[in-house]
Design an enzyme around this catalytic site. Structure first.
Site, PDB file in Angstrom:
ATOM      1  N   GLU A  78       0.817  -1.221   0.000  1.00 47.55           N
ATOM      2  CA  GLU A  78       0.000   0.000   0.000  1.00 47.55           C
ATOM      3  C   GLU A  78       0.851   1.273   0.000  1.00 47.55           C
ATOM      4  O   GLU A  78       0.367   2.354   0.347  1.00 47.55           O
ATOM      5  CB  GLU A  78      -0.936   0.001   1.214  1.00 47.55           C
ATOM      6  N   HIS A  97      -2.675   2.506   8.555  1.00 49.94           N
ATOM      7  CA  HIS A  97      -3.694   1.737   7.839  1.00 49.94           C
ATOM      8  C   HIS A  97      -3.883   0.404   8.545  1.00 49.94           C
ATOM      9  O   HIS A  97      -2.909  -0.314   8.790  1.00 49.94           O
ATOM     10  CB  HIS A  97      -3.266   1.498   6.393  1.00 49.94           C
ATOM     11  N   HIS A  99      -6.829  -3.092   9.328  1.00 51.99           N
ATOM     12  CA  HIS A  99      -8.058  -3.825   9.020  1.00 51.99           C
ATOM     13  C   HIS A  99      -8.818  -4.051  10.327  1.00 51.99           C
ATOM     14  O   HIS A  99      -9.215  -5.173  10.648  1.00 51.99           O
ATOM     15  CB  HIS A  99      -7.738  -5.152   8.337  1.00 51.99           C
ATOM     16  N   TYR A 118     -19.972  13.067  18.917  1.00 48.93           N
ATOM     17  CA  TYR A 118     -19.221  14.302  18.699  1.00 48.93           C
ATOM     18  C   TYR A 118     -17.758  14.068  18.339  1.00 48.93           C
ATOM     19  O   TYR A 118     -17.087  14.947  17.777  1.00 48.93           O
ATOM     20  CB  TYR A 118     -19.317  15.230  19.919  1.00 48.93           C
ATOM     21  N   HIS A 160     -12.312  -3.220   2.637  1.00 47.66           N
ATOM     22  CA  HIS A 160     -10.869  -3.258   2.860  1.00 47.66           C
ATOM     23  C   HIS A 160     -10.501  -2.944   4.302  1.00 47.66           C
ATOM     24  O   HIS A 160     -10.117  -3.841   5.052  1.00 47.66           O
ATOM     25  CB  HIS A 160     -10.201  -2.253   1.901  1.00 47.66           C
ATOM     26  N   TYR A 213      -9.819  19.406  24.170  1.00 46.77           N
ATOM     27  CA  TYR A 213      -9.910  17.994  24.489  1.00 46.77           C
ATOM     28  C   TYR A 213      -8.571  17.289  24.284  1.00 46.77           C
ATOM     29  O   TYR A 213      -8.279  16.757  23.224  1.00 46.77           O
ATOM     30  CB  TYR A 213     -10.986  17.331  23.618  1.00 46.77           C
TER      31      TYR A 213
END
Length: 223
Positions: A78, A97, A99, A118, A160, A213
């Site tokens: 990728e 990335h 899964h 939120y 994916h 936050y």
């Protein structure tokens, strides 16, 4: 190799092991990259994370021959969307990335994640988009991922998985965890009749409040 670069390579390996031990990923399905000066450091293809050493991390030039790399191992399959994100989004320092189970479940159903909580505002808007399906590792996948990430810090990839991006590796990992949590909440809400979505006003208000936050401070401002 400088001490700084070696430390970043070690941090990438530690993040890979963390995402597997936490259930955010499995096997070598996921991949992580981080910007270092004029190169992109990225996990190699097909090597178990427990076997990785800093020298095994591949390096792609941010300027130069597209697809060229340095290192003893080929970069992740990728590498295209990792490299294209880094080139198109100079404010982004790392891409994660995975899964992850719930995010991937929604991606299989080809669902965006709407304003059900939120925390979507940490990603830069009122929804997390699901990019259309394209063959893994392809330039076409990179193109639809970049489109889904416009103005956002995360997206799903149809059938994916998911992508989370941040100013640095810590922030990208933080968002990957938050994206999977949002996916789980949304999935579970669908099981009991579906979520009540926040209004545009409520999302805008939440976006402003997110500025205080914790780690989300810079994440929300960067989007």
């Amino acid at each position: 190799m400088s001490k700084t670069e070696k430390a970043l390579r070690k941090a990438i390996i530690a993040a890979c092991r963390e995402m597997n031990s936490s259930g955010l990923n499995q096997g070598t399905a996921g991949n992580i990259s981080a910007r270092y000066k004029d190169r992109l450091l990225i996990t190699p293809s097909g090597i178990p994370y427990d076997e990785l050493e800093p020298e095994m991390i591949a390096a792609l030039p941010l300027n130069g021959e597209y697809g060229a790399y340095e290192g003893p191992n080929k970069p992740s399959s990728e590498w295209r969307f990792h490299l294209d994100i880094a080139k198109a989004r100079p404010e982004i320092g790392a891409t994660v990335h995975t899964h992850a189970p719930y995010a991937t479940t929604l991606a299989i159903a080809r669902r965006d994640i709407p304003a059900c909580h939120y925390m979507v505002t940490a990603f830069g808007g009122a929804e997390i988009r699901c990019a259309p399906y394209r063959k893994f590792g392809s330039k076409e996948l990179s193109e639809v991922a970049l489109e889904a990430l416009q103005g956002r810090k995360g997206c799903l990839l149809a059938n994916h998985g998911m992508i989370a991006i941040g100013a640095d590796l810590e922030r990208a990992m933080w968002l990957a965890v938050e994206l999977e949590a949002l996916a789980r909440h949304y999935y579970q809400a669908l099981l009991i009749g579906g979520p009540v979505l926040l209004s545009e006003h409520e999302i805008a208000e939440a976006g402003e409040l997110m500025s205080g936050y914790g780690l989300a401070v810079e994440l929300a401002r960067d989007a």
